[in-house]
Design an enzyme around this catalytic site. Sequence first.
Site, PDB file in Angstrom:
ATOM      1  N   THR A   9       9.431   1.891 -22.635  1.00 44.29           N
ATOM      2  CA  THR A   9       9.281   1.929 -24.088  1.00 44.29           C
ATOM      3  C   THR A   9       8.250   0.898 -24.507  1.00 44.29           C
ATOM      4  OG1 THR A   9      10.464   1.780 -26.208  1.00 44.29           O
ATOM      5  CG2 THR A   9      11.088   0.208 -24.503  1.00 44.29           C
ATOM      6  N   ARG A  10       7.694   1.091 -25.683  1.00 48.39           N
ATOM      7  CA  ARG A  10       6.856   0.079 -26.329  1.00 48.39           C
ATOM      8  C   ARG A  10       7.524  -0.394 -27.614  1.00 48.39           C
ATOM      9  NH1 ARG A  10       3.241   2.486 -23.125  1.00 48.39           N
ATOM     10  NH2 ARG A  10       1.338   1.334 -22.599  1.00 48.39           N
ATOM     11  N   LYS A  14      14.149  -1.623 -29.044  1.00 50.12           N
ATOM     12  CA  LYS A  14      14.872  -1.076 -27.898  1.00 50.12           C
ATOM     13  C   LYS A  14      14.943  -2.086 -26.758  1.00 50.12           C
ATOM     14  CE  LYS A  14      14.135   3.905 -28.508  1.00 50.12           C
ATOM     15  NZ  LYS A  14      13.650   5.145 -27.859  1.00 50.12           N
ATOM     16  N   ASP A  78      15.676   8.782 -24.474  1.00 49.08           N
ATOM     17  CA  ASP A  78      15.152   9.536 -25.613  1.00 49.08           C
ATOM     18  C   ASP A  78      16.316   9.695 -26.557  1.00 49.08           C
ATOM     19  OD1 ASP A  78      13.007  10.749 -26.962  1.00 49.08           O
ATOM     20  OD2 ASP A  78      13.784  12.731 -26.474  1.00 49.08           O
ATOM     21  N   PHE A 166      16.511  -0.564 -36.502  1.00 51.92           N
ATOM     22  CA  PHE A 166      15.218   0.074 -36.684  1.00 51.92           C
ATOM     23  C   PHE A 166      15.446   1.565 -36.862  1.00 51.92           C
ATOM     24  CE2 PHE A 166      16.207  -0.282 -32.195  1.00 51.92           C
ATOM     25  CZ  PHE A 166      15.939   0.983 -31.689  1.00 51.92           C
ATOM     26  N   ASP A 169      18.544   3.548 -38.751  1.00 51.12           N
ATOM     27  CA  ASP A 169      19.739   2.702 -38.859  1.00 51.12           C
ATOM     28  C   ASP A 169      20.173   2.431 -40.307  1.00 51.12           C
ATOM     29  OD1 ASP A 169      20.068   2.551 -36.146  1.00 51.12           O
ATOM     30  OD2 ASP A 169      19.295   0.510 -35.936  1.00 51.12           O
ATOM     31  N   HIS A 194      25.143   4.960 -29.909  1.00 55.20           N
ATOM     32  CA  HIS A 194      24.769   6.008 -28.963  1.00 55.20           C
ATOM     33  C   HIS A 194      24.022   5.434 -27.774  1.00 55.20           C
ATOM     34  CE1 HIS A 194      21.527   5.160 -31.668  1.00 55.20           C
ATOM     35  NE2 HIS A 194      20.676   5.947 -31.064  1.00 55.20           N
ATOM     36  N   ARG A 195      23.107   4.514 -28.044  1.00 53.37           N
ATOM     37  CA  ARG A 195      22.338   3.897 -26.965  1.00 53.37           C
ATOM     38  C   ARG A 195      23.225   2.989 -26.124  1.00 53.37           C
ATOM     39  NH1 ARG A 195      18.676   2.489 -29.968  1.00 53.37           N
ATOM     40  NH2 ARG A 195      17.378   4.311 -29.689  1.00 53.37           N
TER      41      ARG A 195
END
EC number: 3.6.1.66
Length: 212
Positions: A9-10, A14, A78, A166, A169, A194-195
Amino acid sequence: MNARIVLATRNPGKLREFRALLGSHTELGELDLEQAVIDAATAGCAEIPETGTSFTENSLLKARAVAAETGLPAVADDSGLAVDVLGGAPGIFSARWAGAQASDENNLRLLLEQLADIAPEHRGAAFVCVAALVIPASPGVPAEEFTTTGTLRGRLLPAPQGVGGFGYDPILQPSGQTRSTAELSMEEKNAISHRGEAFAALRPHILEALTR
């Protein structure tokens, strides 16, 4: 000990969440997560187009590409917002709902406009995340791949609340909560998100990859 892994990721949000999720686990001992867990930009990886048609396809193609480019274990996810009355949209297009170069604010504003006339009882939605870990092959050891899924159900608020987090949210109020996801602390969010759910299920494989 491998002690190095790349998060494909960038997105700095995250990366912070991922390090925080791993940081509470004593299995890693004194491992410096700032050094051990890096993002794709720090690893020098090229941008990876999300050409898949599902969260699973996109997470795997990103993890595979980064693992192949770096030779290191790679984790990707994702994720997106699935709105009930929109048939699961924005879904995999959540990050570019208002256009390819759209900001989080642009995406959020467009979605609120589209749902302006929807009654509270019909504003159900869920954050969905598929996380993938790809461990490249090494002498005598074949490559390995793992995927896990997490969801966070709730309802969409009529206006943003909170400044944390972010993406979407500020407008998702998780079920059982009186605050938006953006009003939760990182610890509270990771405990229910979820993450957090997807990465928690993937955690044993990540820890094994980091401590080999």
